[in-house]
Design a protein around this motif. Structure first.
Motif, PDB file in Angstrom:
ATOM      1  N   HIS A 240     -27.744   7.457  -1.143  1.00 43.38           N
ATOM      2  CA  HIS A 240     -28.634   6.391  -1.793  1.00 43.38           C
ATOM      3  C   HIS A 240     -29.818   6.460  -2.143  1.00 43.38           C
ATOM      4  CE1 HIS A 240     -29.548   2.050  -2.596  1.00 43.38           C
ATOM      5  NE2 HIS A 240     -30.360   2.262  -1.800  1.00 43.38           N
ATOM      6  N   VAL A 241     -30.678   6.133  -2.996  1.00 42.50           N
ATOM      7  CA  VAL A 241     -32.133   6.229  -3.290  1.00 42.50           C
ATOM      8  C   VAL A 241     -32.673   4.986  -3.979  1.00 42.50           C
ATOM      9  CG1 VAL A 241     -31.607   7.486  -5.503  1.00 42.50           C
ATOM     10  CG2 VAL A 241     -33.946   7.889  -3.912  1.00 42.50           C
ATOM     11  N   THR A 242     -33.757   4.480  -3.740  1.00 42.15           N
ATOM     12  CA  THR A 242     -34.219   3.488  -4.275  1.00 42.15           C
ATOM     13  C   THR A 242     -35.950   3.979  -4.796  1.00 42.15           C
ATOM     14  OG1 THR A 242     -33.039   1.647  -3.253  1.00 42.15           O
ATOM     15  CG2 THR A 242     -34.955   1.071  -4.239  1.00 42.15           C
ATOM     16  N   ARG A 243     -36.025   3.760  -6.010  1.00 47.25           N
ATOM     17  CA  ARG A 243     -37.555   3.935  -6.355  1.00 47.25           C
ATOM     18  C   ARG A 243     -38.548   2.893  -5.465  1.00 47.25           C
ATOM     19  NH1 ARG A 243     -36.879   3.764 -11.585  1.00 47.25           N
ATOM     20  NH2 ARG A 243     -36.773   6.030 -11.907  1.00 47.25           N
ATOM     21  N   GLY A 244     -39.732   3.456  -5.166  1.00 42.85           N
ATOM     22  CA  GLY A 244     -40.627   2.600  -4.241  1.00 42.85           C
ATOM     23  C   GLY A 244     -41.124   1.837  -5.235  1.00 42.85           C
ATOM     24  N   GLY A 245     -41.702   0.867  -4.625  1.00 44.99           N
ATOM     25  CA  GLY A 245     -42.632  -0.490  -5.200  1.00 44.99           C
ATOM     26  C   GLY A 245     -41.587  -1.584  -5.339  1.00 44.99           C
ATOM     27  N   PRO A 246     -42.415  -2.525  -5.971  1.00 48.91           N
ATOM     28  CA  PRO A 246     -41.694  -4.000  -5.907  1.00 48.91           C
ATOM     29  C   PRO A 246     -40.297  -3.588  -7.142  1.00 48.91           C
ATOM     30  CG  PRO A 246     -43.618  -4.066  -7.184  1.00 48.91           C
ATOM     31  CD  PRO A 246     -43.883  -2.775  -6.346  1.00 48.91           C
ATOM     32  N   GLU A 247     -39.481  -4.538  -7.057  1.00 41.47           N
ATOM     33  CA  GLU A 247     -38.254  -4.461  -7.710  1.00 41.47           C
ATOM     34  C   GLU A 247     -38.450  -5.112  -9.115  1.00 41.47           C
ATOM     35  OE1 GLU A 247     -33.926  -6.690  -7.880  1.00 41.47           O
ATOM     36  OE2 GLU A 247     -34.196  -5.234  -5.964  1.00 41.47           O
ATOM     37  N   PRO A 248     -38.179  -4.436 -10.202  1.00 44.50           N
ATOM     38  CA  PRO A 248     -38.549  -4.710 -11.430  1.00 44.50           C
ATOM     39  C   PRO A 248     -37.647  -5.893 -11.931  1.00 44.50           C
ATOM     40  CG  PRO A 248     -38.092  -2.561 -11.580  1.00 44.50           C
ATOM     41  CD  PRO A 248     -37.849  -2.835 -10.127  1.00 44.50           C
ATOM     42  N   ARG A 289     -32.278   2.240  -8.812  1.00 47.12           N
ATOM     43  CA  ARG A 289     -31.705   2.320  -7.416  1.00 47.12           C
ATOM     44  C   ARG A 289     -30.198   2.855  -7.930  1.00 47.12           C
ATOM     45  NH1 ARG A 289     -31.588  -2.757  -6.557  1.00 47.12           N
ATOM     46  NH2 ARG A 289     -33.499  -2.845  -5.197  1.00 47.12           N
ATOM     47  N   SER A 290     -29.824   3.693  -7.066  1.00 42.10           N
ATOM     48  CA  SER A 290     -28.573   4.514  -7.154  1.00 42.10           C
ATOM     49  C   SER A 290     -27.858   4.562  -6.064  1.00 42.10           C
ATOM     50  CB  SER A 290     -28.718   5.812  -7.893  1.00 42.10           C
ATOM     51  OG  SER A 290     -27.371   6.319  -8.009  1.00 42.10           O
ATOM     52  N   THR A 291     -26.668   4.620  -5.807  1.00 39.97           N
ATOM     53  CA  THR A 291     -25.856   4.825  -4.799  1.00 39.97           C
ATOM     54  C   THR A 291     -24.523   5.792  -5.194  1.00 39.97           C
ATOM     55  OG1 THR A 291     -26.431   2.678  -3.426  1.00 39.97           O
ATOM     56  CG2 THR A 291     -24.644   3.922  -2.442  1.00 39.97           C
ATOM     57  N   VAL A 292     -24.217   6.932  -4.527  1.00 37.25           N
ATOM     58  CA  VAL A 292     -23.146   7.411  -4.865  1.00 37.25           C
ATOM     59  C   VAL A 292     -22.293   7.438  -3.742  1.00 37.25           C
ATOM     60  CG1 VAL A 292     -22.216   9.905  -5.359  1.00 37.25           C
ATOM     61  CG2 VAL A 292     -24.527   9.053  -6.052  1.00 37.25           C
ATOM     62  N   PHE A 293     -20.802   6.828  -4.126  1.00 35.23           N
ATOM     63  CA  PHE A 293     -19.698   6.749  -3.308  1.00 35.23           C
ATOM     64  C   PHE A 293     -18.727   7.876  -3.598  1.00 35.23           C
ATOM     65  CE2 PHE A 293     -21.328   2.390  -3.920  1.00 35.23           C
ATOM     66  CZ  PHE A 293     -21.463   2.161  -2.750  1.00 35.23           C
ATOM     67  N   GLN A 294     -18.369   8.552  -2.713  1.00 33.68           N
ATOM     68  CA  GLN A 294     -17.117   9.701  -2.856  1.00 33.68           C
ATOM     69  C   GLN A 294     -16.007   9.528  -1.823  1.00 33.68           C
ATOM     70  OE1 GLN A 294     -17.497  13.021  -1.008  1.00 33.68           O
ATOM     71  NE2 GLN A 294     -15.676  13.732  -1.834  1.00 33.68           N
ATOM     72  N   ARG A 295     -14.838   9.592  -2.353  1.00 39.09           N
ATOM     73  CA  ARG A 295     -13.677   9.793  -1.462  1.00 39.09           C
ATOM     74  C   ARG A 295     -12.678  10.933  -2.151  1.00 39.09           C
ATOM     75  NH1 ARG A 295     -10.707   7.347   2.480  1.00 39.09           N
ATOM     76  NH2 ARG A 295      -8.535   7.913   2.655  1.00 39.09           N
ATOM     77  N   GLU A 296     -12.685  11.992  -1.439  1.00 38.81           N
ATOM     78  CA  GLU A 296     -11.848  13.177  -2.078  1.00 38.81           C
ATOM     79  C   GLU A 296     -12.277  13.322  -3.412  1.00 38.81           C
ATOM     80  OE1 GLU A 296      -7.611  11.413  -1.389  1.00 38.81           O
ATOM     81  OE2 GLU A 296      -7.640  12.996   0.452  1.00 38.81           O
TER      82      GLU A 296
END
Length: 369
Positions: A240-248, A289-296
């Motif tokens: 998971h990664v979120t760019r810094g600073g206030p949310e646009p 913002r991005s989250t990578v989910f993975q199963r198999e």
């Protein structure tokens, strides 16, 4: 891989991992539990990446146990815990338990030098945002997709406040073909939140309404059947990664489905995670913002984007840069995604985006308290 200061979770930093299982047994099940552990430990010891474990019993309450295990890195643990072999291995143990809670940690500092010289320490302290992310995925019978979408879009949301420290923040559901993906965001304790949700009458009604449409049979009145279903449906976040600073203002949420070629799921998730780390350093990029989910071999990427993803499909897909589309093409199962022909470069990103994009069913945010 060097993580950015805004990454709250990553399975790919190469650090060793400590897993804690807190086990609360049924009354009188101590001997049965110990026998189950003895049968399990040899199978676990042979799993690649497993360094060792300990079984501990509470001094104050003999029904409470702790299993700790150490892993060379997180990816082999994720591969093991998401496998059917793991479900079969731990089934005798779970039958003894009233509750099992899993906690996972990257090792940052240590004293002593008796551990095997495999894996390293977590190099950077992760900076979190107080939110735990989780996803479930399952398939429904072909032809039932519209009915399933209607069921999942029409229920009343559960109470967001779980207790003084735990709160549901957001639930988003997507559909791709006959595959459903449900993502949740929680402040506080994930296990407590999921237990709270499962007990709500409106949620139980939705789950029962889904049962006739599921490809995998389940009986929610049978604890083992329910436990097996949700264990197979769990799709943990690996990055998971979120760019810094206030949310646009004006962010929109999208999910992208990346079915991997057999055995390539972890490599595909790692590739996308590396791409997102690079993109997070570009303040002009559309993905906040991005989250990578993975199963198999199932990978899903959840992104919050400024503007329309189609204005920059390569960035939205995580393939911006020379030869990135070619790398993705080597890892992606194009037939499972419905892509005809080879993906030859960034100029074809729009075509791929149209296949990878998941249809939004519902996006529910809890009111700010």
């Amino acid at each position: 891989m060097t993580t950015s200061p805004y990454t709250s979770q990553s399975a790919f930093d190469g650090s060793r991992m400590r897993v804690l299982l807190l086990v609360d047994l049924h009354e009188g099940a101590e001997r049965q539990f110990l026998d189950a552990y003895e049968q399990m430990r040899d199978r676990v010891a042979s799993v690649p990446g497993h360094l060792g474990d300990q079984l501990c019993q509470s001094l104050e309450n003999p029904s409470q146990w702790l299993i700790t295990s150490e892993w060379a890195t997180a990816p082999p643990y994720h591969a093991w815990v998401n496998s059917d072999e793991h479900i079969d291995t731990v089934r005798p143990l779970t039958r003894c338990a009233r509750e099992i809670r899993s906690l996972r940690y990257g090792i940052v500092r240590e004293t002593g030098g008796t551990h095997p010289r495999t894996g390293g320490l977590q190099r950077d302290v992760r900076v979190g945002d107080g939110v735990i992310r989780h996803a479930l995925t399952f398939t429904v019978k072909p032809g039932s997709e519209s009915k399933v979408a209607e069921i999942l879009a029409g229920y009343a949301p559960p109470e967001a406040r779980v207790d003084d420290t735990t709160r549901l923040r957001r639930t988003t559901l997507f559909l791709h073909g006959n595959r459903v993906v449900r993502t949740v965001e929680v402040e506080g304790d994930l296990t407590t939140a999921l237990r709270h949700v499962s007990r709500q009458p409106e949620i139980r009604a939705v789950e029962e309404a889904l049962n006739p449409h599921l490809e995998q049979h389940r009986d929610l009145t049978d604890p083992e059947s329910a436990r097996t279903f949700f264990a197979r449906a769990a799709m943990p976040p690996v990055h998971h990664v979120t760019r810094g600073g206030p949310e646009p203002a004006g962010l929109t949420r999208h999910a992208l489905y990346y079915p991997a070629k057999e055995g390539c799921g972890m490599a595909l998730a790692r590739f996308l995670s590396t791409q997102d780390e690079t993109a997070a350093a570009d303040p002009a990029g559309p993905v906040h913002r991005s989250t990578v989910f993975q199963r198999e071999d199932i990978v899903v990427r959840l992104i919050d984007v400024r503007g329309d993803p189609e204005t920059d499909p390569a960035m939205a897909l995580g393939i911006q840069g020379p030869r990135k589309a070619a790398v993705l093409a080597r890892l992606l199962d194009g037939d499972a995604l419905g892509v005809e022909g080879a993906l030859r470069g960034e100029r074809e990103a729009t075509r791929l985006l149209s296949h990878a994009g998941m249809a939004l069913i519902t996006d529910r945010r809890a009111a700010q308290s």
